[in-house]
Design a protein around this motif. Structure first.
Motif, PDB file in Angstrom:
ATOM      1  N   ARG A   1      -0.512   5.522   3.456  1.00 21.26           N
ATOM      2  CA  ARG A   1      -1.264   4.720   4.420  1.00 21.26           C
ATOM      3  C   ARG A   1      -2.510   5.440   4.929  1.00 21.26           C
ATOM      4  N   GLU A   2      -2.388   6.677   5.320  1.00 24.38           N
ATOM      5  CA  GLU A   2      -3.547   7.390   5.871  1.00 24.38           C
ATOM      6  C   GLU A   2      -4.613   7.620   4.803  1.00 24.38           C
ATOM      7  N   PHE A   3      -4.164   7.862   3.577  1.00 27.35           N
ATOM      8  CA  PHE A   3      -5.120   8.036   2.478  1.00 27.35           C
ATOM      9  C   PHE A   3      -5.850   6.722   2.199  1.00 27.35           C
ATOM     10  N   LEU A   4      -5.123   5.610   2.279  1.00 21.57           N
ATOM     11  CA  LEU A   4      -5.742   4.288   2.073  1.00 21.57           C
ATOM     12  C   LEU A   4      -6.788   4.011   3.150  1.00 21.57           C
TER      13      LEU A   4
ATOM     14  N   LYS B   1       4.728   5.497   6.137  1.00 17.30           N
ATOM     15  CA  LYS B   1       3.966   6.506   5.400  1.00 17.30           C
ATOM     16  C   LYS B   1       3.227   5.901   4.217  1.00 17.30           C
ATOM     17  N   TYR B   2       3.849   4.907   3.575  1.00 13.96           N
ATOM     18  CA  TYR B   2       3.273   4.342   2.352  1.00 13.96           C
ATOM     19  C   TYR B   2       2.906   2.872   2.542  1.00 13.96           C
ATOM     20  N   VAL B   3       1.994   2.411   1.693  1.00 10.73           N
ATOM     21  CA  VAL B   3       1.594   1.008   1.666  1.00 10.73           C
ATOM     22  C   VAL B   3       1.793   0.467   0.254  1.00 10.73           C
ATOM     23  N   ILE B   4       2.423  -0.699   0.165  1.00 15.18           N
ATOM     24  CA  ILE B   4       2.535  -1.425  -1.099  1.00 15.18           C
ATOM     25  C   ILE B   4       1.577  -2.601  -1.045  1.00 15.18           C
TER      26      ILE B   4
END
Length: 377
Positions: free
Chosen positions: A205-208, A118-121
């Motif tokens: 991730r999808e927002f990025l 879900k998230y990206v660092i």
């Protein structure tokens, strides 16, 4: 919760700040703290936080990095799904090798879209820190932010203010009110304590993917300058203050200073406080002290052989100090040889450098002398 995070590391962003060390390598593979490379800190921090799907977007000089990382076994990243992925340099006929994050991320958007996290660092490799990404991601979730940026509270180092790369937007500070970033300053020349960006970000991730797609179509290059700075009123960007120990590399003097700071036990303990820092293994003998060897306040990796006098030094693997040699206030990289009766002080040597018998080479605390890889003095 943290299993839903994908790590992306940019290993080349700050190469030009230390050209002496990056002519044949990148910032990520610069040796640091006796037996580590700079990338070990970001990579290990991610692994220690439960992130096991990590991509590295290399731009140039990546062979030493590939040799260091191998299959990712030392970081437990040899996996069928996820694990470690190194994206080599790429270019299209109509475009040079990427300059900024937007161009790089645009070329892996297919990969990003196929992932499940879900998230990206996003992180660079010019800062050595044991960063707790669990807390970072949780803070991002709790704040309801679109983007969370990590920063430190400090005065801007002189090495940063004097950088030769001002036009590229190499550093950023933030105006933060009630936790929210109101303004992003590019290469500010402001005295006093600032909210100094660490170039570490958390984002969905999808927002990025959508941000990168739109920005790339508009010709954007840099994520911070061309995207974040222009949409602070439209999206919620939140600051996350990092108050742990860290070492920031911004020039050769800071590289020397940050290594030497680790000779203080408190600093060394604080750097490794949040978990093990993993690195490539090299099977070797413990450091040997032979005959009349004298040592005081040193950090020595395995494989060193010391016969002379060594004080206030950081020695990497396989360093040899000859009989009668005097070595003080130095950072000596892997397989450096200091021959008999040599006298050196405030020196940085790259790998396999040789100071020959009886030579005297001295820098100062404000200007350490650098001896290049394989150089014979």
């Amino acid at each position: 919760m943290v299993k839903t995070a994908l790590g992306i590391i940019f290993p080349n962003t700050f190469d030009e700040l230390v050209p002496e060390l990056t002519s044949e390598r990148l910032m990520a593979s610069i040796p640091f703290a006796s037996r580590y490379r700079m990338i070990d800190f970001a990579l290990s921090s991610m692994v220690n936080s439960g992130i096991d799907n990590i991509s590295i977007l290399a731009r140039q000089n990546y062979h030493s990095l590939m040799d260091h990382l191998g299959s990712g076994r030392e970081w437990d990243l040899t996996r069928k799904n996820g694990g470690l992925t190194v994206w080599p340099p790429f270019a299209e006929k109509t475009m040079n090798v990427y300059k900024g994050r937007i161009e790089a991320l645009a070329h892996i958007k297919g990969f990003l879209a196929s992932q499940k996290e879900k998230y990206v660092i996003i992180s660079d490799t010019n800062i050595a820190a044991s960063f707790d990404f669990k807390k970072f991601i949780q803070a991002h979730i709790d704040s309801g932010a679109d983007v969370t940026v990590a920063y430190t509270r400090e005065e801007l180092p002189k090495s940063v203010l004097n950088t030769r790369m001002m036009h590229k937007g190499m550093y950023y500070t933030y105006d933060i009110e009630d936790g929210r970033v109101k303004k992003l300053y590019i290469n500010p020349q402001v005295p006093g304590v600032q909210n100094f960006g660490m170039n570490i970000y958390c984002i969905e991730r999808e927002f990025l993917i959508e941000m990168v797609k739109d920005a790339y179509m508009q010709g954007a290059v840099y994520f911070e300058r061309d995207v974040l700075a222009k949409c602070l009123d439209e999206i919620k960007v939140v600051g996350y203050e990092y108050d742990g120990y860290y070492g920031r590399i911004s020039d050769m003097k800071s590289y020397f200073d940050e290594n030497m700071r680790l000779l203080e036990e408190e600093n060394l303990d604080n750097l490794f406080r949040n978990g093990t820092i993993y690195t490539k293994l090299r099977d070797d003998n413990p450091t040997r002290y032979i005959g009349s060897a004298k040592v005081k306040n040193i950090m020595a990796a395995d494989g060193c052989v010391i016969e002379g006098e060594v004080e206030n030094c950081v020695l990497f693997r396989g360093v040899k100090i000859g009989k009668g040699a005097v070595v003080k206030n130095c950072v000596l990289m892997q397989d450096t040889v200091i021959e008999e009766d040599a006298n050196i002080e405030y020196i940085i040597t790259d790998k396999s450098a040789i100071i020959t018998k009886g030579k005297e080479v001295k820098g100062t605390d404000t200007f350490p002398v650098f001896v290049a890889k394989h150089q014979v003095v």
